[in-house]
Scaffold this motif. Structure first.
Motif, short mmCIF file in Angstrom:
data_model
loop_
_atom_site.label_atom_id
_atom_site.label_comp_id
_atom_site.label_asym_id
_atom_site.label_seq_id
_atom_site.Cartn_x
_atom_site.Cartn_y
_atom_site.Cartn_z
N GLN A 83 17.25 -5.44 -29.38
CA GLN A 83 17.90 -6.39 -30.52
C GLN A 83 18.52 -4.99 -31.06
OE1 GLN A 83 19.11 -9.89 -31.68
NE2 GLN A 83 20.01 -8.02 -32.30
N ASP A 140 23.57 -6.02 -35.03
CA ASP A 140 25.25 -5.96 -35.57
C ASP A 140 25.17 -6.17 -33.62
OD1 ASP A 140 25.40 -5.91 -37.59
OD2 ASP A 140 25.60 -4.15 -37.85
N THR A 141 24.55 -6.48 -32.54
CA THR A 141 24.62 -6.87 -31.63
C THR A 141 23.69 -7.46 -31.46
OG1 THR A 141 22.88 -5.14 -30.34
CG2 THR A 141 24.81 -4.43 -31.11
N ASP A 142 24.53 -8.76 -29.88
CA ASP A 142 23.93 -9.38 -29.25
C ASP A 142 22.34 -9.47 -28.57
OD1 ASP A 142 25.85 -11.51 -29.81
OD2 ASP A 142 26.52 -10.73 -28.65
N THR A 143 21.44 -9.78 -28.39
CA THR A 143 20.13 -9.62 -28.01
C THR A 143 20.79 -9.62 -26.50
OG1 THR A 143 18.98 -10.48 -29.69
CG2 THR A 143 17.76 -9.99 -27.32
N GLY A 146 22.01 -11.31 -20.97
CA GLY A 146 21.69 -11.17 -23.17
C GLY A 146 21.83 -13.10 -23.17
N GLU A 147 21.27 -13.15 -24.04
CA GLU A 147 21.31 -14.74 -25.00
C GLU A 147 22.10 -14.96 -24.68
OE1 GLU A 147 18.61 -14.09 -27.97
OE2 GLU A 147 16.68 -14.17 -26.69
N VAL A 148 23.52 -14.90 -25.14
CA VAL A 148 25.02 -15.44 -25.89
C VAL A 148 25.55 -15.29 -24.06
CG1 VAL A 148 26.72 -16.13 -27.93
CG2 VAL A 148 23.69 -15.12 -28.01
N SER A 149 26.11 -13.93 -24.24
CA SER A 149 26.79 -13.36 -23.23
C SER A 149 27.12 -13.92 -21.85
CB SER A 149 26.71 -11.92 -23.03
OG SER A 149 28.17 -11.80 -22.13
#
Length: 388
Positions: A295, A298-301, A337-340
């Protein structure tokens, strides 16, 4: 390739940062502030840039940056990985069998059978140190990149041959030199500190508890293998490679993995499974899974899961002890990733063979396992500052 790592070895001055277990591709020259996890993102971007360009089947060497990073990824993952837990301190030939859970007592029984099968129980007091040398072939296979419903492959990239030399002295002292395609990785432990040196990342010290080298427990040293699984649990039975096996599991506890955190990288878990043949009692397969969460600001996990499965065989008698002389490891690095919706999976292989094993090498002493000056200076500097 030199066989001794100690005071006589000259080391170039490099910035000392924690050893990162897993992918650590090349950082940009002169960019000393760039962390190894930032370098990983560069590696992933490089894979994406080639994903639409078809297969690449050229060798690793040369000036192609993709080939250099592929080889360094291989060496970072398969070169000198560590086991998840420290070795057991108590005598392993007196493990308790009563008044403990059935999963634990079963594991202790399987370990005793393994020690008996290898012949270690008869000769444990005769072994003071060990030397082993061998050859390896490393292969980086397809990188699979998934974005939404789209699947793209970066084709097979070939492999490179190499060789290694390994020295070990109890308790927990070892040194390894591995050379593949002109790239040299040197690692070692003096029983208290584990360190690694690569030309592209310099000298690194491992954080957390002192843990054994994975190459040693792949059938080279039955005592270390048994000590590692001394706190294991028996999960039951499973058939591997046509053989019925008992499955033992050992995992790093939460406090131990937290000690290994590095900046934005947090180790979530590290688990090792050992598959012991019911017929021979020998270790024939081993698999470990290492999950890290990154983490950065300013980036996704992003999660990195590294899984290494090793087939172990060709056991031969060496001075009364059965030692595995061949094996094959397959590693998978999975990024998600959690979002991507995009993730990538890279598969790597290593075939290894032991050419020579010698016990009780004359003249081998603790002086051969002294860490590089960078490591010692980094440890002593805070103590000097406190004294002042």
């Amino acid at each position: 390739m030199g066989s001794r790592v100690g005071r006589k070895q000259r080391w170039f001055s490099q910035p000392l940062t924690p050893l990162m277990e897993g992918p650590d591709p090349e950082t940009q020259c002169g960019s000393k502030k760039e962390s190894s996890w930032e370098a990983i993102r560069n590696w992933v971007r490089l894979q994406r840039s080639f994903s639409s360009g078809g297969n690449m089947q050229t060798p690793f060497y040369g000036n192609n940056p993709a080939k250099r990073q592929d080889l360094r990824l291989l060496l970072g993952v398969l070169g000198c990985p560590l086991a998840p837990v420290p070795l057991h301190d108590d005598p392993i030939h007196h493990l308790p069998m009563k008044d403990i859970p059935i999963e634990t007592s079963s594991a202790h029984y399987i370990i005793q059978q393994y020690l008996a099968a290898t012949g270690w129980l008869k000769l444990n007091k005769c072994r003071k140190n060990m030397y082993a040398s061998g050859v390896v072939k490393m292969i980086c296979s397809e990188t699979e990149i998934v974005s939404g419903k789209n699947l793209r492959d970066v084709g097979t990239r070939g492999g490179e041959n190499g060789c290694f030399v390994l020295w070990q002295m109890s308790p927990g002292m070892w040194s390894l030199e591995l050379v593949v395609a002109g790239n040299k990785v040197v690692a070692g432990s003096n029983g208290k500190i584990v360190w690694r040196h690569t030309p592209w990342l310099g000298t690194h010290a491992a954080k957390g508890p002192q843990r054994p080298l994975r190459r040693i427990i792949q059938g080279l040293d039955p005592k270390s293998t048994a000590s590692l699984f001394a706190k294991a649990q028996c999960l039951g039975e499973k058939r591997i490679g046509g053989e019925d096996c008992f499955v033992l599991k050992v995992a790093a506890d939460r406090a131990a993995v937290m000690e290994r955190n590095e900046g934005p990288a947090e180790v979530i878990r590290h688990v090792l499974y050992g598959y012991f043949s019911q017929k021979s009692g020998l270790l024939i397969y081993m698999e470990d899974s290492h999950l890290t969460r990154v983490q950065a600001p300013d980036t996704d996990t992003v999660y990195w899961e590294t899984t290494i499965g090793s087939s172990i065989g060709d056991y031969r008698d060496v001075d009364g002890v059965l030692i595995a002389h061949q094996g094959r490891s397959v590693a998978t690095v999975f990024r998600f990733g959690e979002v991507s919706m995009q993730h990538s999976r890279t598969r790597m292989e290593e075939a290894w063979r032991i050419d020579d094993v010698v016990f009780n090498v004359p003249g081998l002493s603790v002086d051969h396992f002294i860490p590089p000056a960078d490591i010692l200076n980094a440890i002593h500097s805070p103590l000097i500052a406190l004294e002042k």
